[in-house]
Design a protein around this motif. Sequence first.
Motif, PDB file in Angstrom:
ATOM      1  N   ARG A   1     -22.636  25.485  31.257  1.00 48.37           N
ATOM      2  CA  ARG A   1     -22.969  25.947  29.899  1.00 48.37           C
ATOM      3  C   ARG A   1     -21.348  26.233  29.434  1.00 48.37           C
ATOM      4  NH1 ARG A   1     -28.020  26.435  29.766  1.00 48.37           N
ATOM      5  NH2 ARG A   1     -29.163  27.408  31.376  1.00 48.37           N
ATOM      6  N   ARG A   2     -20.934  26.277  28.323  1.00 50.35           N
ATOM      7  CA  ARG A   2     -19.570  26.679  27.714  1.00 50.35           C
ATOM      8  C   ARG A   2     -19.493  28.073  27.741  1.00 50.35           C
ATOM      9  NH1 ARG A   2     -19.818  21.641  24.042  1.00 50.35           N
ATOM     10  NH2 ARG A   2     -19.007  20.159  25.110  1.00 50.35           N
ATOM     11  N   PRO A   3     -18.290  28.476  27.932  1.00 51.04           N
ATOM     12  CA  PRO A   3     -18.288  29.910  27.824  1.00 51.04           C
ATOM     13  C   PRO A   3     -18.445  30.672  26.448  1.00 51.04           C
ATOM     14  CG  PRO A   3     -16.056  29.240  29.224  1.00 51.04           C
ATOM     15  CD  PRO A   3     -17.267  27.933  28.755  1.00 51.04           C
ATOM     16  N   ALA A   4     -18.726  31.781  26.274  1.00 50.16           N
ATOM     17  CA  ALA A   4     -18.473  32.338  24.863  1.00 50.16           C
ATOM     18  C   ALA A   4     -17.211  32.148  24.124  1.00 50.16           C
ATOM     19  CB  ALA A   4     -19.173  33.757  24.865  1.00 50.16           C
ATOM     20  N   GLY A   5     -17.399  31.843  22.895  1.00 51.37           N
ATOM     21  CA  GLY A   5     -15.997  31.688  22.239  1.00 51.37           C
ATOM     22  C   GLY A   5     -15.086  30.400  22.315  1.00 51.37           C
ATOM     23  N   TRP A   6     -15.780  29.496  23.257  1.00 50.26           N
ATOM     24  CA  TRP A   6     -15.142  28.074  23.573  1.00 50.26           C
ATOM     25  C   TRP A   6     -15.208  27.196  22.592  1.00 50.26           C
ATOM     26  CZ3 TRP A   6     -16.527  22.942  23.740  1.00 50.26           C
ATOM     27  CH2 TRP A   6     -15.492  22.062  24.393  1.00 50.26           C
ATOM     28  N   LYS A   7     -13.873  26.618  21.999  1.00 49.70           N
ATOM     29  CA  LYS A   7     -13.931  25.816  21.056  1.00 49.70           C
ATOM     30  C   LYS A   7     -13.290  24.391  21.306  1.00 49.70           C
ATOM     31  CE  LYS A   7     -12.847  29.145  17.310  1.00 49.70           C
ATOM     32  NZ  LYS A   7     -12.169  29.565  16.445  1.00 49.70           N
ATOM     33  N   PRO A   8     -13.908  23.255  21.269  1.00 45.38           N
ATOM     34  CA  PRO A   8     -13.224  22.022  21.627  1.00 45.38           C
ATOM     35  C   PRO A   8     -11.828  21.682  21.259  1.00 45.38           C
ATOM     36  CG  PRO A   8     -14.904  21.642  19.890  1.00 45.38           C
ATOM     37  CD  PRO A   8     -14.881  22.864  20.035  1.00 45.38           C
ATOM     38  N   PRO A   9     -11.030  21.182  22.081  1.00 39.72           N
ATOM     39  CA  PRO A   9      -9.655  20.938  21.734  1.00 39.72           C
ATOM     40  C   PRO A   9      -9.491  20.086  20.437  1.00 39.72           C
ATOM     41  CG  PRO A   9     -10.096  19.489  23.752  1.00 39.72           C
ATOM     42  CD  PRO A   9     -11.431  20.434  23.498  1.00 39.72           C
ATOM     43  N   LYS A  10      -8.320  20.215  19.619  1.00 36.68           N
ATOM     44  CA  LYS A  10      -8.243  19.240  18.446  1.00 36.68           C
ATOM     45  C   LYS A  10      -7.978  17.954  19.057  1.00 36.68           C
ATOM     46  CE  LYS A  10      -5.346  19.297  14.591  1.00 36.68           C
ATOM     47  NZ  LYS A  10      -3.950  20.033  13.939  1.00 36.68           N
ATOM     48  N   ARG A  11      -8.549  17.005  18.339  1.00 41.45           N
ATOM     49  CA  ARG A  11      -8.542  15.438  18.421  1.00 41.45           C
ATOM     50  C   ARG A  11      -6.998  15.155  18.225  1.00 41.45           C
ATOM     51  NH1 ARG A  11     -13.533  12.154  16.945  1.00 41.45           N
ATOM     52  NH2 ARG A  11     -14.686  12.500  18.915  1.00 41.45           N
ATOM     53  N   PRO A  12      -6.493  14.133  18.949  1.00 37.52           N
ATOM     54  CA  PRO A  12      -4.948  13.716  18.566  1.00 37.52           C
ATOM     55  C   PRO A  12      -5.115  12.801  17.402  1.00 37.52           C
ATOM     56  CG  PRO A  12      -6.147  12.735  20.629  1.00 37.52           C
ATOM     57  CD  PRO A  12      -7.146  13.577  20.317  1.00 37.52           C
ATOM     58  N   ASP A  13      -4.025  12.959  16.677  1.00 35.88           N
ATOM     59  CA  ASP A  13      -3.745  11.872  15.552  1.00 35.88           C
ATOM     60  C   ASP A  13      -3.807  10.529  16.026  1.00 35.88           C
ATOM     61  OD1 ASP A  13      -3.464  11.069  13.135  1.00 35.88           O
ATOM     62  OD2 ASP A  13      -1.331  11.858  12.784  1.00 35.88           O
ATOM     63  N   PRO A  14      -4.758   9.525  15.547  1.00 36.59           N
ATOM     64  CA  PRO A  14      -4.848   8.230  15.850  1.00 36.59           C
ATOM     65  C   PRO A  14      -3.437   7.344  15.301  1.00 36.59           C
ATOM     66  CG  PRO A  14      -6.288   8.456  14.013  1.00 36.59           C
ATOM     67  CD  PRO A  14      -5.966  10.089  14.533  1.00 36.59           C
ATOM     68  N   MET A  15      -2.887   7.944  14.532  1.00 33.38           N
ATOM     69  CA  MET A  15      -1.227   7.432  13.955  1.00 33.38           C
ATOM     70  C   MET A  15      -0.405   7.654  14.841  1.00 33.38           C
ATOM     71  SD  MET A  15      -2.418   5.510  11.682  1.00 33.38           S
ATOM     72  CE  MET A  15      -0.810   5.096  10.696  1.00 33.38           C
ATOM     73  N   THR A  16      -0.398   8.752  15.906  1.00 33.36           N
ATOM     74  CA  THR A  16       0.911   9.088  16.472  1.00 33.36           C
ATOM     75  C   THR A  16       0.420   9.137  18.005  1.00 33.36           C
ATOM     76  OG1 THR A  16       0.322  11.508  16.615  1.00 33.36           O
ATOM     77  CG2 THR A  16       1.623  10.742  14.700  1.00 33.36           C
TER      78      THR A  16
END
Length: 86
Positions: free
Chosen positions: A63-78
């Motif tokens: 289970r994910r902790p309360a308030g957990w947000k997935p990390p931002k996806r990397p920009d495919p161009m960079t």
Amino acid sequence: MPTRLDLIATFQEQLGRALQAGDNERAAALQSRLTELESGQASYLRPQQPGAMGLGTSDEVPRRPAGWKPPKRPDPMTSGHSRRRG
């Protein structure tokens, strides 16, 4: 209720049958149980059940902790490019 000596004799019989049948996993389990009984130190710890999570929890699903947000996806161009030139 069987005594400790009765249990040891029963486990030794079962161990002999398991070895003759070639059931090494059962023989290993019986051997460890025999060692516990013969030493007089019964263990209250049980092996972890398959599918159960690590230490400190009995949850079978992570289970994910309360308030957990997935990390931002990397920009495919960079991604995979370096700023260095040379």
